[in-house]
Scaffold this motif. Structure first.
Motif, PDB file in Angstrom:
ATOM      1  N   SER A  69     -45.556 -20.970   5.072  1.00 54.02           N
ATOM      2  CA  SER A  69     -45.176 -22.004   4.105  1.00 54.02           C
ATOM      3  C   SER A  69     -46.309 -23.005   3.912  1.00 54.02           C
ATOM      4  N   GLU A  70     -46.214 -23.786   2.844  1.00 55.38           N
ATOM      5  CA  GLU A  70     -47.188 -24.855   2.612  1.00 55.38           C
ATOM      6  C   GLU A  70     -47.126 -25.860   3.755  1.00 55.38           C
ATOM      7  N   ALA A  71     -48.272 -26.326   4.178  1.00 59.00           N
ATOM      8  CA  ALA A  71     -48.333 -27.323   5.259  1.00 59.00           C
ATOM      9  C   ALA A  71     -48.176 -28.720   4.669  1.00 59.00           C
ATOM     10  N   ASP A  72     -46.986 -28.979   4.113  1.00 58.88           N
ATOM     11  CA  ASP A  72     -46.771 -30.230   3.390  1.00 58.88           C
ATOM     12  C   ASP A  72     -45.583 -31.039   3.933  1.00 58.88           C
ATOM     13  N   GLY A  73     -44.985 -30.560   5.020  1.00 56.82           N
ATOM     14  CA  GLY A  73     -43.869 -31.295   5.618  1.00 56.82           C
ATOM     15  C   GLY A  73     -42.517 -30.992   5.004  1.00 56.82           C
TER      16      GLY A  73
END
Length: 310
Positions: A69-73
Motif C-alpha cells: 500500500s501507499e506509505a501515506d498513513g
C-alpha cells in the motif's frame, strides 16, 4: 520501500478514512484489539478508522496488503506477535520482511499465556504435570492453533526448560483446538486468556500457571510460571500497529501520540483487563527494538524445536 506522496507529509493528515487491516478473523484477540483502538482513534483524528479483517497465511495476507500500500498513513496493520516474529522464522521465501517493510507505530495490548489442562486430569500444579510427563515421556499432548503458533513455541520453550516431551497436536485455529481439548482428545494448551476464561469459570479447564510477570486480576489464584518453579517462562502475545515502511515520521508520530492518550484512559484499561490483557504502550522506537529482540529470542526456540512450515 514505499514512497509517501507529498499530501501525506502536509499538516492535513488525515483528511479521509483510514483502513486498519487485521491479520486475523473476527472474534479473536487480534480483532478485539483492533476494534478497541479503532473507534476512539477515529474520534481523536476526526476520521473513521475502518477495521478490515484479512486472515490467512499466518499473517501473510494482511502483511502483504499493507506492505504494497501507499506509505501515506491511510492503510495500517494491526498485527499479532506470533505472525510478526514467528512466521518469518519458519516460512521459507517469505514475501515480506518484519523489520524492513514496516514502520512501527505502537504496541496496543499484551497478554500472557495461560497453561490449562482438562479438569478431569489429576494435575493440580505445573510441577505435577512436568513430573507426569517425565514418568511417561510424550504421553501427554497439547493443542495449538497451528504449526509455528505462539501456543506451540511457548510450549516448546517449556519442553526445553523442563526437559519434558509434551506432544504437539496442531489445529487450524484456536476454535478447533479448544473444541478437541474440551472434548477430551487432547490434554492441555497454552494460549491467551480470552478463549479460556469462560471454560475455566465453568470448571471445564484447570489453569496451572500463567506466563506473565505478575498474576492476572481475572485469575488471581493462578500462579505465575516463576511462582510455579519456571522463572524464565515469560511469554506474552502482543498486538501492535504498523504502517508501511516509508510512512512520514510526522504521520507516525500523530498516530502514536493519539494511541498513547487513548490507552491511558480508564475505559480502555478496563476493557483490556476484561480480556485478561494489559494496555502496554510502546512507541515506534521501542516497538521497533522489541520486535528485533523477539525475533532473536524465538529464533533460538524455533531452531531447537525444529519448527518449520514446508
Amino acid at each position: 520501500m514505499n514512497v509517501a506522496p507529498a499530501s501525506a507529509q502536509a499538516g492535513n493528515y488525515p483528511d479521509r478514512p483510514i483502513k486498519l487491516i487485521v491479520s486475523a478473523a473476527p472474534g479473536g484477540t487480534t480483532d478485539l484489539t483492533a476494534r478497541m483502538i479503532a473507534e476512539p482513534l477515529g474520534r481523536a483524528l476526526g476520521q473513521s478508522v475502518v477495521v478490515d479483517n484479512k486472515p490467512g497465511g499466518a499473517g501473510t495476507i494482511a502483511a502483504q496488503l499493507v506492505t504494497r500500500s501507499e506509505a501515506d498513513g491511510y492503510t495500517l496493520l494491526l498485527q499479532y506477535s506470533g505472525y510478526q516474529v514467528i512466521t518469518p522464522l519458519i516460512t521459507p521465501n517469505l514475501s515480506w520482511d518484519p523489520i524492513k517493510d514496516f514502520a512501527p507505530v505502537a504496541n496496543v495490548l499484551s497478554a500472557p499465556q495461560v497453561l490449562v489442562v482438562r479438569s478431569d486430569l489429576p494435575y493440580k500444579t505445573l510441577k505435577e504435570l512436568v513430573a507426569a510427563d517425565k514418568k511417561e515421556p510424550g504421553k501427554l499432548n497439547y493443542a495449538s492453533s497451528g504449526v509455528g503458533s505462539l501456543q506451540q513455541v511457548s510450549t516448546e520453550l517449556l519442553n526445553q526448560m523442563a526437559g519434558t516431551k509434551f506432544t504437539h497436536i496442531p489445529y487450524n485455529g484456536t476454535g478447533p483446538a479448544m473444541k478437541d481439548l474440551l472434548g477430551g482428545s487432547v490434554d492441555m494448551t497454552m494460549t491467551t486468556p480470552p478463549p479460556l476464561l469462560p471454560q475455566i469459570a465453568a470448571g471445564k479447564l484447570r489453569p496451572l500457571a500463567m506466563t506473565g510477570k505478575s498474576r492476572l486480576p481475572s485469575l488471581p489464584d493462578v500462579p505465575t510460571a516463576a511462582e510455579a518453579g519456571f522463572p524464565d517462562l515469560l511469554v506474552s502475545s502482543w498486538f501492535a500497529m504498523y504502517a508501511p515502511a516509508g510512512t512520514p515520521p510526522e504521520v507516525v508520530n500523530k498516530l502514536t501520540k493519539e494511541i498513547e492518550a487513548i490507552m491511558k484512559t480508564p475505559e480502555f484499561r478496563k476493557k483490556a483487563e476484561s480480556l485478561g490483557a494489559e494496555a502496554q504502550y510502546m512507541g515506534p522506537a521501542e516497538l521497533g527494538d522489541f520486535t528485533k529482540q523477539e525475533l532473536k529470542r524465538w529464533d533460538t526456540v524455533v531452531k531447537a524445536a525444529n519448527i518449520s512450515v514446508q
